[in-house]
Design an enzyme around this catalytic site. Structure first.
Site, PDB file in Angstrom:
ATOM      1  N   CYS A  62     -12.536 -28.987   5.888  1.00 47.30           N
ATOM      2  CA  CYS A  62     -11.201 -28.306   5.692  1.00 47.30           C
ATOM      3  C   CYS A  62      -9.947 -29.043   5.475  1.00 47.30           C
ATOM      4  O   CYS A  62     -10.136 -30.134   6.277  1.00 47.30           O
ATOM      5  CB  CYS A  62     -11.278 -27.415   6.599  1.00 47.30           C
ATOM      6  N   CYS A  67      -6.713 -28.407  10.603  1.00 49.64           N
ATOM      7  CA  CYS A  67      -7.956 -29.533  10.664  1.00 49.64           C
ATOM      8  C   CYS A  67      -7.655 -31.077  10.516  1.00 49.64           C
ATOM      9  O   CYS A  67      -8.257 -31.605  11.003  1.00 49.64           O
ATOM     10  CB  CYS A  67      -8.951 -29.015   9.725  1.00 49.64           C
ATOM     11  N   CYS A 114      -6.922 -28.082   5.612  1.00 45.03           N
ATOM     12  CA  CYS A 114      -5.777 -27.399   6.072  1.00 45.03           C
ATOM     13  C   CYS A 114      -4.960 -28.376   6.890  1.00 45.03           C
ATOM     14  O   CYS A 114      -5.647 -29.093   7.388  1.00 45.03           O
ATOM     15  CB  CYS A 114      -5.980 -26.092   6.464  1.00 45.03           C
ATOM     16  N   ASP A 133       1.008  -1.343  -0.081  1.00 42.33           N
ATOM     17  CA  ASP A 133      -0.112  -0.037   0.086  1.00 42.33           C
ATOM     18  C   ASP A 133       0.934   1.295  -0.018  1.00 42.33           C
ATOM     19  O   ASP A 133       2.073   1.073  -0.175  1.00 42.33           O
ATOM     20  CB  ASP A 133      -1.164  -0.167   1.132  1.00 42.33           C
ATOM     21  N   HIS A 169      -5.483 -21.859   9.915  1.00 42.34           N
ATOM     22  CA  HIS A 169      -6.817 -22.195   9.092  1.00 42.34           C
ATOM     23  C   HIS A 169      -7.842 -21.153   8.550  1.00 42.34           C
ATOM     24  O   HIS A 169      -8.082 -21.314   7.430  1.00 42.34           O
ATOM     25  CB  HIS A 169      -7.727 -22.933  10.438  1.00 42.34           C
ATOM     26  N   ASP A 192      -8.046  -7.578   0.585  1.00 42.59           N
ATOM     27  CA  ASP A 192      -6.823  -7.718   1.681  1.00 42.59           C
ATOM     28  C   ASP A 192      -7.505  -7.373   2.933  1.00 42.59           C
ATOM     29  O   ASP A 192      -8.301  -6.470   2.967  1.00 42.59           O
ATOM     30  CB  ASP A 192      -5.693  -6.809   1.551  1.00 42.59           C
TER      31      ASP A 192
END
Lengths: 543, 543
Positions: B307, B312, B309, B96, B338, B269
């Site tokens: 999930c 998980c 990931c 930014d 997660h 974002d």
């Protein structure tokens, strides 16, 4: 004694040293010593993943029964099938008994033959921690190695108190062992006796009559000098049977661990590698690296060129310096990951050298390296000026005995390192909270000639010498360092400044005690209280 | 406009929606949208390793020019070869411009045509952030996508202020673009205009005359209502060229992101996934899971059964609940990991559905799921009792209008939600610090009937409505909830309690605002100040 449940095996004994390499087997695998156990107080090692702990070669994690009893509580472990399943840790776990934590709480406990009563910090409930409850909890946690409940006292206790503690520890050891019942978990006894050789002997002999799978040396690293600790460690290790693991509790720096291996100890645990990581302190093959130092701002070098850990193979000192300065959690994680790897790598090298009977040269090599500050970027102290300065900024030296005076307002700056009774007792009370409490933050909004700040530091050092204290972070705010600079030129008249902390503070904006881990003093430029400074627990009155 | 440096390609456009799938190429690889960018404020995403960010499918990280300008500084990036090398991030980076941070600082800035002057929180230096300095810094950082320096104002600003901000933003856009010189980095313009359609149109038209590689929608998520945000987002996205990426800055929850994809936006974002992870809030396919809730204490279920990931696939809700309750850094890391995976997985599903032209049903499915609290363990609110209670503990209701009185001391409890002027101005001043400051901790040592505490909450909500505020953590200490319980039975007489926060506090010991992220109120049982409570920045006087 009956044979150890650990199927203990002595692999090798070093020449010219008591150092030894051993192998034993817990319910979760084969352990090779000497070894270091990272501390997972609340079923997690601070800021580390189980995956990275495993990859670094951690064989056993230590977990704290006291904390786990309170949260999540033994019922969670019972229902979910023990700590290994709870935290998904494939290796072994050793649980302490809770004794150390109970006895380092100054308040809300009563000691009887039955056990120690304390108040839960979670829900305020009063709990009697007896040998039976400690072992029941450790059984629920499902650790591979349980510790007996012992009575911990400062290592500097007098002989009468030390003997009483030892005797109750012996009786509790019998009860702890009985409370194990038919559990397949191993159990270690703990040798107490403070710094009295005779008491250490009595304690060891008493415990050796019981059926323990290993022995710990307790009651050290709680106030004594390094040399005393090493002597008692050597003496006690020599009293213990050769066919059981020996564990020195709560010790220490890599150097402390090395010294104790040399004296015949096999196992260690300490919060140091993760605790010091938070402030950017790293142990390396080139000495102790303080990542806060601006000398690393542009450094493309790895933290330790000789290290094979993922942090050293990936990141630069410049990035770790940045993460430390910005207090980012990733910095804590990465430096901690390296430090844990460093301890394990040192232990692996030590073990290999014992197996190949070349421990002594390795010991002498590391003994030189480990205590040094960064070998490649030594800290240089500015040369002293020889001409005497009688005036700095608006402050002048005047009178006899000399005082420091503001030339315009004629106000005399305090140069007596003293606290009023209220503030002192307030700080002492805060310090007596558990050592794993967050740092007590003390704001000193009038640095002046640092007399009040030094009074806090001296008070901390005195309390730390008496026993366990909570960390302390002293934050001084100042928009004019002149009175302190002037006073530092005249230490002869202001002897409290011989302490050295103020010199370092002025040079680096931060001082940390080498002797009292957890004591830190930082300088914030500007009289106004800064949003970036940690919030105050105690505000010092102006002297 | 000349062709985008990003070799932008529109892959598909959903039917019955403005949602679109695109592909473009930065200096560090191919990007597929819609996509979410985790926020790495200080060249690190809070408590996440680069490895885990990469594995979760993060394509672009956002880094903050304002913070990186101050620390480590552009010279570090220049010397070490840019942010990718500095943090060892193989993917793309968007920076930014620093505008948002500068304009959310209420103090120590002066705005002129040249730029904005602010004071460094690192060394107190005064810095003029001009479009040229912003772009020079972003060039040193070496991001793949740079943002122009814009002037951010609250979205609720009046039309005159909004137009002035828009005009200066347009002039700064020209200067930003010129300052890019021969850099191969891409640059996005930022459409401003608050909530005024005409201004949004003017801003977009002005920027489209310049040679930007993409366009951002700025000035949202800074005080407006959800519906207003969505309307302005839809309107603005429709104004932007179809052959460039569209980026909605600082937005939002998974639901906000989904709504904006539907309205034609490609990139997002937000700090939310890592920020809420710290307090144990997780986004899942079964709704929002608050891991603090004791319903998970024994739960062997994964956080999200759907999930894939690593968190998980490895950990139970029971362990994550424990890490959240004990505020362990590993909890922050795991829940954040997660959440980031959840955002990316949602974006991947959305993209796939657009490519296969079945976005609308997916949108309607997720739109129902995302805002719900844990579907499998709904929060049940206790039934109200219909009989009126005139006395609780030692407190009674008496007088007309009714007051709450301690029966023994006859002290009347304060039931006016008011702060004295000093305390109020102290809090307001604190709140105006940057939104990424640590939470302001306010101690309320006399909860009584929660009038003072509610006054703080109302003050916070009023300030948050005006613009950007720092998080606030209100900690009330009480050893007797009777006066508050009694008052809650008589909300008709004590209308400040209709707010609802106190009901939740009494039930759960914690209340967190759904509307003002960052506003939290916790209850500590016991009148004495507790070592576990965070240290106070502000202490409320007894009313």
């Amino acid at each position: 004694m009956s044979p150890s449940r650990l199927q203990f095996q002595l692999d090798a004994q070093a020449s010219g040293s008591r150092a030894r390499a051993t192998t034993f087997h817990t319910l979760h695998g084969t352990i090779r010593s000497p070894l270091f156990m990272p501390v997972g107080t609340q079923a997690t090692v601070k800021a580390q993943t189980q995956e990275s702990l495993h990859e670094s070669g951690s064989q056993i994690l230590l977990a704290n029964t006291y904390h786990l009893l309170l949260r999540p509580g033994p019922d969670v472990f019972s229902k979910l099938g023990g700590i290994h399943k709870f935290m998904k840790w494939p290796g072994s776990v050793l649980t302490d008994s809770g004794g150390y934590q109970i006895f380092s709480l100054p308040h809300s406990r009563e000691m009887t033959e039955k056990g120690a009563v304390f108040q839960s910090y979670v829900d305020g409930q009063r709990i009697l921690l007896s040998p039976e409850l400690s072992i029941q909890t450790q059984r629920a946690i499902g650790s591979d190695i349980m510790m007996v409940l012992d009575q911990c006292i400062p290592s500097t206790a007098d002989e009468k108190a030390a003997r009483a503690a030892l005797q109750i520890t012996q009786r509790w050891a019998v009860r702890s062992l009985a409370a194990r019942e038919d559990s397949p978990q191993s159990m270690f006894g703990i040798v107490q006796g403070a710094l009295y050789p005779q008491l250490r002997r009595e304690s060891a002999e008493g415990l050796m009559q019981l059926d323990f799978d290993g022995f710990a040396i307790g009651g050290l690293a709680v106030g004594e000098e390094k040399q005393e600790r090493e002597d008692v460690c050597e003496l006690t290790a020599a009293l213990l049977p050769a066919d059981r693991p020996r564990y020195l509790m709560g010790v220490g720096t890599p150097l402390d661990v090395l010294e104790a291996v040399h004296r015949g100890v096999d196992m260690f645990d300490c919060i140091i590698p993760t605790q010091v990581a938070k402030r950017g302190t790293a142990f390396t093959s080139r000495g102790i690296v303080e990542l806060r130092r601006s000398v690393y701002k542009f450094s493309e070098a790895p933290l330790d060129p000789a290290c094979t850990c993922p942090v050293c193979s990936t990141h630069t000192r410049a990035y770790l310096h940045h993460l430390t300065k910005t207090q980012e959690p990733l910095g804590w994680t990465l430096v901690g990951q390296h430090n844990i790897h460093f301890y394990h790598q040192l232990m692996r090298e030590v073990r290999q050298s014992i197996l190949e009977d070349r421990f002594l040269p390795l010991y002498h090599h590391w003994r030189e390296i480990l205590p040094i500050e960064d070998i490649d970027h030594p800290v240089t102290h500015p040369k002293r000026t020889s001409t005497k300065v009688e005036m700095v900024g608006d402050y002048e030296l005047c009178g006899d005995p000399p005082a420091i005076r503001h030339r315009i307002s004629t106000r005399t700056v305090c140069t007596t390192p003293q606290l009023d009774a209220t503030t002192e007792s307030q700080i002492v009370q805060h310090l007596r909270q558990p050592a794993d409490s967050p740092p007590l933050v003390v704001w000193d909004t009038h640095l002046d000639a640092a007399a009040t700040a030094l009074a806090v530091i001296l008070l901390y050092e005195a309390e730390a010498a008496k026993g366990h204290v909570r960390p302390l972070h002293l934050v001084s705010f100042s928009d004019d360092l002149s009175p302190l600079r002037l006073a530092l030129h005249h230490k002869r008249h202001f002897p409290y400044l011989r302490h050295g902390a103020a010199d370092t503070l002025i040079r680096r904006d931060v001082w940390e005690s080498r002797y009292c881990i957890g004591l830190k003093w930082t300088l914030v430029h500007g009289a106004a209280v800064d949003a970036q400074a940690p919030a105050a627990d105690v505000l010092l009155p102006r002297a």
